[in-house]
Design a protein around this motif. Structure first.
Motif, PDB file in Angstrom:
ATOM      1  N   MET A   1     -59.042 -83.892 -64.551  1.00 27.59           N
ATOM      2  CA  MET A   1     -59.065 -84.734 -63.354  1.00 27.59           C
ATOM      3  C   MET A   1     -60.438 -84.655 -62.694  1.00 27.59           C
ATOM      4  SD  MET A   1     -57.948 -86.678 -60.902  1.00 27.59           S
ATOM      5  CE  MET A   1     -56.246 -86.962 -61.393  1.00 27.59           C
ATOM      6  N   GLU A   2     -61.049 -85.811 -62.504  1.00 25.84           N
ATOM      7  CA  GLU A   2     -62.353 -85.857 -61.839  1.00 25.84           C
ATOM      8  C   GLU A   2     -62.177 -85.613 -60.345  1.00 25.84           C
ATOM      9  OE1 GLU A   2     -66.166 -88.894 -61.232  1.00 25.84           O
ATOM     10  OE2 GLU A   2     -64.349 -89.565 -62.274  1.00 25.84           O
ATOM     11  N   THR A   3     -63.013 -84.756 -59.791  1.00 29.38           N
ATOM     12  CA  THR A   3     -62.988 -84.464 -58.360  1.00 29.38           C
ATOM     13  C   THR A   3     -64.349 -84.789 -57.752  1.00 29.38           C
ATOM     14  OG1 THR A   3     -63.607 -82.163 -58.753  1.00 29.38           O
ATOM     15  CG2 THR A   3     -61.247 -82.651 -58.629  1.00 29.38           C
ATOM     16  N   HIS A   4     -64.407 -84.736 -56.422  1.00 27.70           N
ATOM     17  CA  HIS A   4     -65.625 -85.128 -55.711  1.00 27.70           C
ATOM     18  C   HIS A   4     -65.917 -84.122 -54.603  1.00 27.70           C
ATOM     19  CE1 HIS A   4     -65.311 -89.013 -57.794  1.00 27.70           C
ATOM     20  NE2 HIS A   4     -64.007 -88.930 -57.544  1.00 27.70           N
ATOM     21  N   VAL A   5     -65.991 -82.855 -54.964  1.00 27.27           N
ATOM     22  CA  VAL A   5     -66.203 -81.784 -53.991  1.00 27.27           C
ATOM     23  C   VAL A   5     -67.703 -81.616 -53.746  1.00 27.27           C
ATOM     24  CG1 VAL A   5     -65.707 -79.407 -53.382  1.00 27.27           C
ATOM     25  CG2 VAL A   5     -64.139 -80.646 -54.882  1.00 27.27           C
ATOM     26  N   ASP A   6     -68.093 -81.601 -52.480  1.00 26.33           N
ATOM     27  CA  ASP A   6     -69.496 -81.408 -52.088  1.00 26.33           C
ATOM     28  C   ASP A   6     -69.664 -79.975 -51.597  1.00 26.33           C
ATOM     29  OD1 ASP A   6     -72.034 -81.441 -51.031  1.00 26.33           O
ATOM     30  OD2 ASP A   6     -71.791 -83.314 -49.920  1.00 26.33           O
ATOM     31  N   PHE A   7     -69.911 -79.052 -52.549  1.00 28.16           N
ATOM     32  CA  PHE A   7     -70.004 -77.639 -52.190  1.00 28.16           C
ATOM     33  C   PHE A   7     -71.156 -77.374 -51.223  1.00 28.16           C
ATOM     34  CE2 PHE A   7     -68.065 -77.009 -56.593  1.00 28.16           C
ATOM     35  CZ  PHE A   7     -66.793 -76.798 -56.089  1.00 28.16           C
ATOM     36  N   ALA A   8     -72.275 -78.046 -51.398  1.00 33.19           N
ATOM     37  CA  ALA A   8     -73.444 -77.809 -50.544  1.00 33.19           C
ATOM     38  C   ALA A   8     -73.132 -78.146 -49.092  1.00 33.19           C
ATOM     39  CB  ALA A   8     -74.631 -78.625 -51.042  1.00 33.19           C
ATOM     40  N   SER A   9     -72.443 -79.263 -48.865  1.00 36.28           N
ATOM     41  CA  SER A   9     -72.117 -79.651 -47.489  1.00 36.28           C
ATOM     42  C   SER A   9     -71.107 -78.696 -46.864  1.00 36.28           C
ATOM     43  CB  SER A   9     -71.578 -81.088 -47.463  1.00 36.28           C
ATOM     44  OG  SER A   9     -72.587 -82.004 -47.840  1.00 36.28           O
ATOM     45  N   ILE A  10     -70.162 -78.222 -47.679  1.00 38.63           N
ATOM     46  CA  ILE A  10     -69.202 -77.231 -47.158  1.00 38.63           C
ATOM     47  C   ILE A  10     -69.945 -75.961 -46.759  1.00 38.63           C
ATOM     48  CG2 ILE A  10     -67.226 -75.770 -47.731  1.00 38.63           C
ATOM     49  CD1 ILE A  10     -66.281 -77.983 -49.646  1.00 38.63           C
ATOM     50  N   ASN A  11     -70.873 -75.518 -47.606  1.00 43.62           N
ATOM     51  CA  ASN A  11     -71.649 -74.315 -47.299  1.00 43.62           C
ATOM     52  C   ASN A  11     -72.465 -74.513 -46.019  1.00 43.62           C
ATOM     53  OD1 ASN A  11     -72.404 -71.609 -48.607  1.00 43.62           O
ATOM     54  ND2 ASN A  11     -74.401 -72.444 -48.063  1.00 43.62           N
ATOM     55  N   ASP A  12     -73.055 -75.699 -45.842  1.00 42.69           N
ATOM     56  CA  ASP A  12     -73.820 -75.985 -44.624  1.00 42.69           C
ATOM     57  C   ASP A  12     -72.914 -75.955 -43.392  1.00 42.69           C
ATOM     58  OD1 ASP A  12     -76.127 -76.249 -46.067  1.00 42.69           O
ATOM     59  OD2 ASP A  12     -76.073 -78.446 -46.140  1.00 42.69           O
ATOM     60  N   LEU A  13     -71.691 -76.430 -43.550  1.00 44.59           N
ATOM     61  CA  LEU A  13     -70.730 -76.399 -42.452  1.00 44.59           C
ATOM     62  C   LEU A  13     -70.451 -74.967 -42.025  1.00 44.59           C
ATOM     63  CD1 LEU A  13     -68.961 -78.428 -40.826  1.00 44.59           C
ATOM     64  CD2 LEU A  13     -67.169 -78.049 -42.535  1.00 44.59           C
ATOM     65  N   PHE A  14     -70.227 -74.082 -43.008  1.00 48.35           N
ATOM     66  CA  PHE A  14     -70.015 -72.667 -42.712  1.00 48.35           C
ATOM     67  C   PHE A  14     -71.264 -72.050 -42.079  1.00 48.35           C
ATOM     68  CE2 PHE A  14     -66.806 -72.384 -46.451  1.00 48.35           C
ATOM     69  CZ  PHE A  14     -65.792 -72.868 -45.629  1.00 48.35           C
ATOM     70  N   LYS A  15     -72.424 -72.424 -42.594  1.00 41.67           N
ATOM     71  CA  LYS A  15     -73.673 -71.843 -42.112  1.00 41.67           C
ATOM     72  C   LYS A  15     -73.915 -72.203 -40.645  1.00 41.67           C
ATOM     73  CE  LYS A  15     -76.974 -71.663 -45.071  1.00 41.67           C
ATOM     74  NZ  LYS A  15     -78.103 -71.996 -45.982  1.00 41.67           N
ATOM     75  N   ARG A  16     -73.626 -73.456 -40.258  1.00 36.10           N
ATOM     76  CA  ARG A  16     -73.825 -73.869 -38.869  1.00 36.10           C
ATOM     77  C   ARG A  16     -72.892 -73.108 -37.932  1.00 36.10           C
ATOM     78  NH1 ARG A  16     -74.338 -78.993 -41.261  1.00 36.10           N
ATOM     79  NH2 ARG A  16     -72.164 -79.531 -40.777  1.00 36.10           N
ATOM     80  N   ALA A  17     -71.641 -72.935 -38.357  1.00 34.27           N
ATOM     81  CA  ALA A  17     -70.700 -72.187 -37.512  1.00 34.27           C
ATOM     82  C   ALA A  17     -71.126 -70.729 -37.398  1.00 34.27           C
ATOM     83  CB  ALA A  17     -69.287 -72.287 -38.093  1.00 34.27           C
ATOM     84  N   ALA A  18     -71.547 -70.127 -38.523  1.00 36.98           N
ATOM     85  CA  ALA A  18     -71.963 -68.723 -38.512  1.00 36.98           C
ATOM     86  C   ALA A  18     -73.196 -68.514 -37.640  1.00 36.98           C
ATOM     87  CB  ALA A  18     -72.232 -68.242 -39.932  1.00 36.98           C
ATOM     88  N   SER A  19     -74.087 -69.494 -37.601  1.00 38.65           N
ATOM     89  CA  SER A  19     -75.296 -69.369 -36.769  1.00 38.65           C
ATOM     90  C   SER A  19     -74.966 -69.320 -35.287  1.00 38.65           C
ATOM     91  CB  SER A  19     -76.249 -70.537 -37.055  1.00 38.65           C
ATOM     92  OG  SER A  19     -75.713 -71.759 -36.566  1.00 38.65           O
ATOM     93  N   LYS A  20     -73.761 -69.789 -34.931  1.00 35.02           N
ATOM     94  CA  LYS A  20     -73.314 -69.747 -33.532  1.00 35.02           C
ATOM     95  C   LYS A  20     -72.431 -68.527 -33.268  1.00 35.02           C
ATOM     96  CE  LYS A  20     -73.470 -74.793 -33.348  1.00 35.02           C
ATOM     97  NZ  LYS A  20     -72.691 -76.049 -33.209  1.00 35.02           N
ATOM     98  N   GLY A  21     -72.384 -67.625 -34.260  1.00 37.00           N
ATOM     99  CA  GLY A  21     -71.656 -66.375 -34.073  1.00 37.00           C
ATOM    100  C   GLY A  21     -70.169 -66.465 -34.298  1.00 37.00           C
ATOM    101  N   ARG A  22     -69.689 -67.511 -34.940  1.00 33.39           N
ATOM    102  CA  ARG A  22     -68.251 -67.619 -35.216  1.00 33.39           C
ATOM    103  C   ARG A  22     -68.012 -67.865 -36.706  1.00 33.39           C
ATOM    104  NH1 ARG A  22     -66.998 -73.264 -35.358  1.00 33.39           N
ATOM    105  NH2 ARG A  22     -68.625 -74.510 -34.345  1.00 33.39           N
ATOM    106  N   PHE A  23     -66.888 -67.317 -37.161  1.00 32.42           N
ATOM    107  CA  PHE A  23     -66.526 -67.450 -38.568  1.00 32.42           C
ATOM    108  C   PHE A  23     -65.189 -68.178 -38.689  1.00 32.42           C
ATOM    109  CE2 PHE A  23     -69.655 -64.110 -38.521  1.00 32.42           C
ATOM    110  CZ  PHE A  23     -70.455 -64.461 -39.602  1.00 32.42           C
ATOM    111  N   PHE A  24     -65.073 -69.236 -37.949  1.00 32.11           N
ATOM    112  CA  PHE A  24     -63.946 -70.153 -38.047  1.00 32.11           C
ATOM    113  C   PHE A  24     -64.469 -71.546 -37.728  1.00 32.11           C
ATOM    114  CE2 PHE A  24     -64.089 -68.832 -33.622  1.00 32.11           C
ATOM    115  CZ  PHE A  24     -63.949 -70.024 -32.925  1.00 32.11           C
ATOM    116  N   LEU A  25     -63.718 -72.542 -38.137  1.00 32.11           N
ATOM    117  CA  LEU A  25     -64.060 -73.926 -37.843  1.00 32.11           C
ATOM    118  C   LEU A  25     -63.085 -74.478 -36.816  1.00 32.11           C
ATOM    119  CD1 LEU A  25     -64.729 -75.395 -41.427  1.00 32.11           C
ATOM    120  CD2 LEU A  25     -66.366 -74.315 -39.856  1.00 32.11           C
ATOM    121  N   TYR A  26     -63.614 -75.254 -35.901  1.00 32.43           N
ATOM    122  CA  TYR A  26     -62.737 -76.004 -35.017  1.00 32.43           C
ATOM    123  C   TYR A  26     -62.085 -77.132 -35.817  1.00 32.43           C
ATOM    124  CZ  TYR A  26     -64.788 -73.521 -31.059  1.00 32.43           C
ATOM    125  OH  TYR A  26     -65.189 -72.548 -30.176  1.00 32.43           O
TER     126      TYR A  26
END
Length: 797
Positions: A1-26
């Motif tokens: 099954m072909e998928t369309h996962v953007d791992f880089a963007s997910i990692n950037d999402l985590f990185k932005r949250a971590a830079s604000k001192g939190r390890f969860f997403l709103y």
């Protein structure tokens, strides 16, 4: 099954949250994550921060006449409970009014629910109450998200789907799916196993395999339109793509992936709703952590020195009394281990009953393969330091308790673990088993290091072939099974205790290297960190080696978890996850002690039999047994079918019954009740006919031995003693030896007929003392064997 996962963007999402001192997403960030995973229909949203002014033009991007408002707070997980979700008309005045009302009323409502204990108080509010609590809740509100309103096709039961990823301490990254919505936990408790929610390890599955698992659930039947009056609301391809993308995401952001900058702790979309063949994520949460290095593996190859030592050292043997160390020494010698290869450590002695003695551990001139420490817990730390510093042993057995199983004693265990880890950075060092180990019995290694006197636990000595291994976190469970089960003569019995170093998976991985071992059975209270995942992989590796793995996992209930935590320093994990993962890998998981014993009976006698299906034939000389067999063919997690006997079988059985003059009493059916008037010949002939039927996959032969027609007591008749060719034992054992199909015996009676049951068992037949238990165990065993066959087929393919 072909998928369309953007791992880089997910990692950037985590990185932005971590830079604000939190390890969860709103929640609004979770919508972005879902889009990066490949979802085509994440909702449109607009985040309105608490200090930001609402503007009417914000509504222009949203289609339709309604809009959803959701409160944003790190401490409000279940928003609907506190009024944190509101659907309003897409009118600027109504939206502004609702936003202001939510910001004011939610702190009041949540504080009231906390103080009335209607909801659990978040840890950050533990010391707060009254106005201070309300102020803290208000301060944690970051704003409101405006979310596109999308009406689902239906609000009926079963129209919402839960999908999640979760990193578990024992089994790694787990994907789950099932009935969604606010009552998910209730569904999981009330429905039969595997009907509400299914789970699998992402490292051992893929989207297709998980989809096949999900197809067994009520959730799939509902959304696929397979129940009365329902229509399909989502395609199989949509579900397959969703599961495939999440499996890939879980494996990418996992601690076992050394390239991951972050790993997912929990990602939950609950629920997905459905509208015109669109999957609509309505709510979600995500927690993540920075990458952490996985636990370093132990040198498993040194378990060979543990189980097949050429030399043994023992610390803690008394010269005057039968203490634990002395009992171990006596057992080691009684098993046939050479006394010249044993060294005792005891100050003030040179010799003890012909065994060499040295005063100190550091006086060992050569490294021993196995060093047994039968001393108090307080003496262990220094001994371990000496062993590691001077490289004195290849393996160490830690007998003492008091090493973590009692609250307040965890520090000693932690210090020893740290010393072992630090030592391994310099050199490989020994492997350690225990503490709180009752010992080890290794017939191939010619030693018995269990501290139970031989007179209380006599063993079968000798070098005959043994195919079973019994590994137990509880030493008491291990020895009681060995004491009560006359058929159980394990090649290895290993009490792993607290698993301070060597774990359950290490033992299984080593057992996989031993060709003679066909059944590996485990009693486990808790797996060490990440060891459940390694254990699961080892189970899967055991299947092509022709081995069967049987597991009883303690801690099935909250009370059971609490009880195990105080026993062998175990931490009982999520039982459903454990059962799902190891079962899918090919292990057979017992529901209770009795079933575990039954599975051991079957595996130890039938591992060489062919299991090709679940069609059962049965014979009994009592009507209640025939009924009991039929009543138990469907279990919680197995299903047998009563075989439809062929016409040839029917005719042959009628001839057997007629020849015995029982045709006026017996109808040929399945199960067949031959009545108490049936003798040995009827049983032998009937069983042979049933075994020869191509429509039959397994046979149960049940005997109520009190009938005067059968010779079921030793020396009951001159020509029918238990060694006679005419006796039932010889007749049925010959049939079992000649067939490739499972043949199971039931002897339902009191202790007077124990010799009969034991004689049948010793002739190679699995024997149960009640028909319902026989059916339950056989159903579970056949289900496990059929799963193993499917796994093997996939591995070969």
């Amino acid at each position: 099954m072909e998928t369309h996962v953007d791992f880089a963007s997910i990692n950037d999402l985590f990185k932005r949250a971590a830079s604000k001192g939190r390890f969860f997403l709103y929640e609004y960030e979770v919508y972005d994550l879902i889009r990066f995973v490949g979802s085509e229909t994440p909702p449109r949203y607009e985040f309105l921060a608490k200090d930001q002014r609402f503007k009417a033009e914000m509504l222009n991007v949203f289609p339709g006449n309604k809009i959803v408002l959701k409160i944003v707070s790190s401490q409000i997980l279940h928003k609907s409970e506190v009024g944190g979700v509101c659907i309003v008309e897409k009118d600027p005045r109504q939206v502004l009014s609702a936003i202001r009302r939510m910001r004011y009323e939610i702190p009041e409502r949540m504080a009231g629910l906390i103080e009335s204990e209607a909801i659990m108080k978040p840890a950050v509010y533990s010391d707060l109450k009254g106005q201070a609590l309300r102020d803290a809740i208000s301060g944690d509100i970051k704003g409101v998200i405006l979310v596109q309103y999308m009406a689902p096709d239906s609000s009926e039961f079963g129209n919402e789907l839960l999908v999640s990823l979760r990193w578990t301490r024992e089994f790694g990254m787990i994907i789950s799916a099932g009935l969604g919505g606010t009552d998910t936990e209730l569904y999981a408790k009330r429905f039969r196993k595997g009907q509400a929610v299914v789970a699998a390890n992402t490292a051992l599955t893929d989207g297709q395999a998980f989809f096949e698992l999900f197809r067994q659930t009520i959730s799939y039947r509902k959304i696929a339109g397979l129940t009365r009056g329902r229509k399909r609301i989502v395609t199989d391809d949509q579900l397959l793509e969703c599961f495939s993308a999440l499996v890939q995401t879980g494996n990418q952001f996992s601690p076992v992936n050394p390239e991951a900058e972050f790993h997912i702790e929990e990602l939950e979309i609950n629920p997905f709703a459905f509208c015109d063949y669109l999957m609509l994520p309505l709510d979600g949460l995500c927690k993540f952590d920075p990458y952490r290095k996985p636990i370093d593996p132990r040198p498993v190859e040194k378990i060979d020195c543990l189980l097949h030592p050429t030399s043994i050292g023992i610390v803690g043997v008394s010269a005057k009394s039968a203490n634990i160390g002395r009992i171990i020494l006596d057992n080691v010698i009684a098993t046939g281990f050479s006394m010249s290869k044993i060294t005792l450590i005891h100050p003030g002695l040179n010799d003890l009953d012909g065994v060499r003695v040295i005063p100190r551990l550091v006086d060992l001139k050569e490294k021993v393969d196995l060093l047994i420490l039968a001393v108090s817990a307080t003496a262990i730390k220094q001994l371990v330091e000496d062993i590691l510093e001077h490289d004195l042993a290849n393996s160490v057995l830690l007998i003492p308790g008091g090493m973590g199983e009692k609250k307040g004693k965890e520090r000693l265990t932690a210090e020893i673990k740290q010393k072992i880890r630090e030592s391994r950075k310099k050199n490989e060092g020994p492997v350690f088993v225990g503490g709180n180990s009752l010992g080890i019995l290794s017939h191939p290694g010619k030693y018995d290091a269990m501290f139970i006197p031989e007179k209380k636990l006599p063993k079968t000595r000798g070098e005959h072939i043994r195919k079973t291994a019994l590994i137990s976190q509880s030493g008491a469970y291990m020895i009681t099974r060995m004491s009560k089960l006359s058929f159980l003569d394990p090649a290895y019995a290993v009490s792993i205790g607290n698993q301070i170093d060597v774990t359950a998976s290490d033992i299984l991985r080593f057992m996989n290297t031993l060709d003679d071992i066909k059944t590996v059975s485990f009693y486990i209270e808790g797996f060490c960190d990440e060891d459940g995942l390694v254990f699961t992989k080892a189970v899967k590796e055991a299947i092509p080696k022709g081995k069967e793995v049987i597991l009883y996992k303690a801690g099935r209930t909250p009370e059971g978890k609490n009880a195990t935590s105080g026993h062998t320093a175990s931490i009982a994990g999520d039982y459903m996850v454990c059962e799902s993962c190891v079962s899918q890998a090919g292990a057979i998981v017992a529901e209770d002690f009795t079933q575990f014993e039954g599975l051991l009976r079957l595996s130890s006698t039938m591992s060489d039999k062919l299991v090709t299906g679940n069609r059962l034939a049965a014979i009994s000389n009592a009507g209640y047994e025939s009924v009991g067999i039929a009543d138990n063919i469907l279990g919680e997690d197995y299903q047998l079918e009563l075989a439809e006997l062929s016409q040839t079988t029917h005719d042959l059985l009628e001839e057997v019954i007629k020849t015995a003059h029982l045709d006026s009493l017996v109808d040929v059916e399945n199960p067949i009740d031959v009545t108490p008037m049936a003798g040995e010949g009827v049983y032998e002939s009937s069983i042979r006919v049933l075994l020869n039927d191509k429509n039959v996959d397994a046979v149960i032969a049940a005997i109520v031995p009190l009938t005067p027609i059968l010779h079921t007591l030793e020396n009951e008749a001159e020509d029918f003693d238990f060694t006679s060719e005419k006796n039932l034992i010889k007749r049925i054992s010959r049939l079992a030896a000649d067939t490739t199909k499972p043949l199971v015996m039931v002897v339902d009676s009191g202790p007077l007929f124990d010799p009969l049951a034991n004689a049948l068992q010793h002739s190679g037949l699995p024997v149960f003392r009640s028909a319902d238990r026989a059916v339950s165990a056989l159903g579970k065993y056949i289900d496990g064997r059929l799963r193993m066959s499917k796994i093997l087929d996939r591995l070969i393919a």
